[in-house]
Design an enzyme around this catalytic site. Structure first.
Site, PDB file in Angstrom:
ATOM      1  N   HIS A 159       8.706  17.283  20.052  1.00 44.59           N
ATOM      2  CA  HIS A 159       8.720  15.731  19.810  1.00 44.59           C
ATOM      3  C   HIS A 159       7.076  15.676  20.992  1.00 44.59           C
ATOM      4  O   HIS A 159       7.732  16.144  22.515  1.00 44.59           O
ATOM      5  CB  HIS A 159       9.649  15.260  20.452  1.00 44.59           C
ATOM      6  CG  HIS A 159       9.857  15.152  22.090  1.00 44.59           C
ATOM      7  ND1 HIS A 159      11.573  15.884  21.784  1.00 44.59           N
ATOM      8  CD2 HIS A 159      10.840  14.254  22.959  1.00 44.59           C
ATOM      9  CE1 HIS A 159      11.377  16.174  22.713  1.00 44.59           C
ATOM     10  NE2 HIS A 159      11.756  14.940  23.520  1.00 44.59           N
ATOM     11  N   CYS A 213       6.117   4.154  42.974  1.00 42.61           N
ATOM     12  CA  CYS A 213       5.683   3.056  41.956  1.00 42.61           C
ATOM     13  C   CYS A 213       4.537   3.305  41.435  1.00 42.61           C
ATOM     14  O   CYS A 213       3.748   3.875  41.971  1.00 42.61           O
ATOM     15  CB  CYS A 213       5.473   1.614  42.416  1.00 42.61           C
ATOM     16  SG  CYS A 213       4.748   0.531  41.260  1.00 42.61           S
ATOM     17  N   CYS A 216       1.686   0.370  42.854  1.00 41.95           N
ATOM     18  CA  CYS A 216       1.150   0.237  43.516  1.00 41.95           C
ATOM     19  C   CYS A 216       1.412   1.199  44.810  1.00 41.95           C
ATOM     20  O   CYS A 216       1.000   1.688  45.872  1.00 41.95           O
ATOM     21  CB  CYS A 216       1.299  -0.978  44.258  1.00 41.95           C
ATOM     22  SG  CYS A 216       3.334  -0.796  44.855  1.00 41.95           S
ATOM     23  N   HIS A 230      11.308  -4.081  41.232  1.00 41.32           N
ATOM     24  CA  HIS A 230       9.418  -4.191  41.939  1.00 41.32           C
ATOM     25  C   HIS A 230       9.125  -4.252  40.641  1.00 41.32           C
ATOM     26  O   HIS A 230       7.854  -4.828  40.465  1.00 41.32           O
ATOM     27  CB  HIS A 230       9.541  -3.588  43.020  1.00 41.32           C
ATOM     28  CG  HIS A 230       8.438  -2.914  42.873  1.00 41.32           C
ATOM     29  ND1 HIS A 230       7.386  -3.772  44.182  1.00 41.32           N
ATOM     30  CD2 HIS A 230       7.053  -1.935  42.890  1.00 41.32           C
ATOM     31  CE1 HIS A 230       5.557  -3.311  44.021  1.00 41.32           C
ATOM     32  NE2 HIS A 230       6.091  -2.764  43.002  1.00 41.32           N
ATOM     33  N   GLU A 234       5.867  -6.090  39.406  1.00 38.23           N
ATOM     34  CA  GLU A 234       4.854  -5.192  38.863  1.00 38.23           C
ATOM     35  C   GLU A 234       4.298  -5.118  37.204  1.00 38.23           C
ATOM     36  O   GLU A 234       3.158  -5.299  36.604  1.00 38.23           O
ATOM     37  CB  GLU A 234       4.552  -3.876  39.171  1.00 38.23           C
ATOM     38  CG  GLU A 234       4.301  -3.441  39.888  1.00 38.23           C
ATOM     39  CD  GLU A 234       3.177  -3.500  40.733  1.00 38.23           C
ATOM     40  OE1 GLU A 234       2.738  -4.280  40.427  1.00 38.23           O
ATOM     41  OE2 GLU A 234       3.127  -3.037  42.098  1.00 38.23           O
TER      42      GLU A 234
HETATM   43  P1  AMP Z   1      12.984  13.973  26.057  1.00 36.31           P
HETATM   44  O1  AMP Z   1      13.807  14.968  25.501  1.00 36.31           O
HETATM   45  O2  AMP Z   1      13.259  13.890  27.435  1.00 36.31           O
HETATM   46  O3  AMP Z   1      11.288  14.839  26.519  1.00 36.31           O
HETATM   47  O4  AMP Z   1      13.069  12.857  25.566  1.00 36.31           O
HETATM   48  C1  AMP Z   1      13.614  11.885  23.962  1.00 36.31           C
HETATM   49  C2  AMP Z   1      13.758  11.201  24.033  1.00 36.31           C
HETATM   50  O5  AMP Z   1      14.105  10.869  22.687  1.00 36.31           O
HETATM   51  C3  AMP Z   1      13.971   9.963  24.917  1.00 36.31           C
HETATM   52  O6  AMP Z   1      12.603   9.238  25.749  1.00 36.31           O
HETATM   53  C4  AMP Z   1      15.082   9.553  24.050  1.00 36.31           C
HETATM   54  O7  AMP Z   1      15.277   7.857  24.210  1.00 36.31           O
HETATM   55  C5  AMP Z   1      14.768   9.725  22.755  1.00 36.31           C
HETATM   56  N1  AMP Z   1      15.860   9.931  21.672  1.00 36.31           N
HETATM   57  C6  AMP Z   1      16.933  10.403  21.997  1.00 36.31           C
HETATM   58  N2  AMP Z   1      17.626   9.556  20.825  1.00 36.31           N
HETATM   59  C7  AMP Z   1      17.448   9.453  19.721  1.00 36.31           C
HETATM   60  C8  AMP Z   1      17.580   9.106  18.725  1.00 36.31           C
HETATM   61  N3  AMP Z   1      18.232   9.468  17.660  1.00 36.31           N
HETATM   62  N4  AMP Z   1      16.355   8.550  17.660  1.00 36.31           N
HETATM   63  C9  AMP Z   1      14.958   8.523  18.718  1.00 36.31           C
HETATM   64  N5  AMP Z   1      14.999   8.475  19.736  1.00 36.31           N
HETATM   65  C10 AMP Z   1      15.903   9.154  20.728  1.00 36.31           C
END
Ligand code: AMP
Length: 248
Positions: A159, A213, A216, A230, A234
């Site tokens: 993803h 941040c 800033c 903060h 912002e």
């Molecule tokens: P990462 O694997 O760290 O790149 O990020 C995974 C992303 O998937 C995070 O931003 C979560 O908030 C999101 N996430 C986790 N479970 C689900 C779900 N069932 N449906 C949609 N988004 C999800």
């Protein structure tokens, strides 16, 4: 690409038929991958993204889909606008981004798709920030949108994040959430392909560093409550700057 909604996340009006191909039933290869995905999904929450790939047309969180991609709202958004692009290619779905992006044709297609969604996310950001009765200033809203991946993703299915810069969200709850988008651990899609050494380096010790941040550059060290407070300030300043009329 079939895109739902003007007011994502909540309205499910199929509104825009974009230039990309019309969605068609999944191929046998995709169907087989979907069966496998269903089995894994029951095992743990890290497979939670598979449900969108299985039958995007029926899923209320799906914003758009084509034969190649499904785009969803992040269930726990870490900023005002936060989407995920999920490639549907069964040969890529379970690969680490660095591995999947070694395929130049695939990476090219993904970059094209991401730039479309970056623009749409910019428009959505404008709609979210500007009061309903005022006109939306003619600025490059997509400059406020970042597109990239986490060097060590927590979710199994490939993803790509499309996220506004503000980090203003109730779902932003701890240091790892913040640093995962604001350190070299977050790799912009435009930075790919990375060398193996670079990809490995970007995985290391990111969560141990101080929180800086995004706007800033003040260092909040490990003080998450102070940073959170903060970020509110912002956000208000950033919003005020963005919604004021542009001098041309
Ligand atoms: P990462 O694997 O760290 O790149 O990020 C995974 C992303 O998937 C995070 O931003 C979560 O908030 C999101 N996430 C986790 N479970 C689900 C779900 N069932 N449906 C949609 N988004 C999800």
């Amino acid at each position: 690409m079939l895109v739902r909604t003007t007011q994502f996340p909540s309205k499910h009006v199929v509104e825009v038929m974009m230039s990309a191909s019309k969605a068609s039933p999944p191929s046998k290869k995709v169907q087989a991958a979907n069966v496998a995905a269903r089995t894994f999904a029951s095992l743990d929450r890290r497979n939670g993204l598979s449900e969108y790939l299985r039958d995007p047309a029926k899923h209320p969180s799906v914003l758009g889909y084509s034969d190649d991609f499904v785009v969803i709202k992040d269930l726990y958004p870490k900023a005002t606008v936060h989407l995920l692009i999920l490639p549907r290619d069964p040969d890529k779905q379970n690969l680490h981004p660095s591995k999947a992006f070694q395929d130049a044709a695939f990476l090219g297609k993904l970059k094209d798709e991401a730039s479309k969604w970056r623009a749409l996310a910019g428009k959505e950001l404008a709609r979210s920030l500007c009061p309903p009765i005022t006109s939306i200033p003619d600025r490059n809203w997509d400059d406020e949108i970042k597109v990239g991946i986490h060097s060590v993703p927590s979710m199994h299915h490939l993803h790509v994040h499309v996220i506004s810069r503000d980090m203003h969200s109730p779902s932003l709850k701890h240091k790892k959430h913040y640093n995962s988008f604001n350190t070299p651990f977050f790799v912009g899609l435009e930075e790919f392909p990375l060398t193996e050494e670079e990809a490995t380096a970007r995985k290391k010790d990111w969560h141990k560093g101080d929180m800086i941040c995004w706007r800033c550059k003040r260092n909040f060290e490990n003080k998450f409550p102070a940073l959170k407070q903060h970020l509110e300030t912002e956000f208000n300043e950033w919003k005020a700057e963005l919604i004021k009329p542009v001098d041309r």
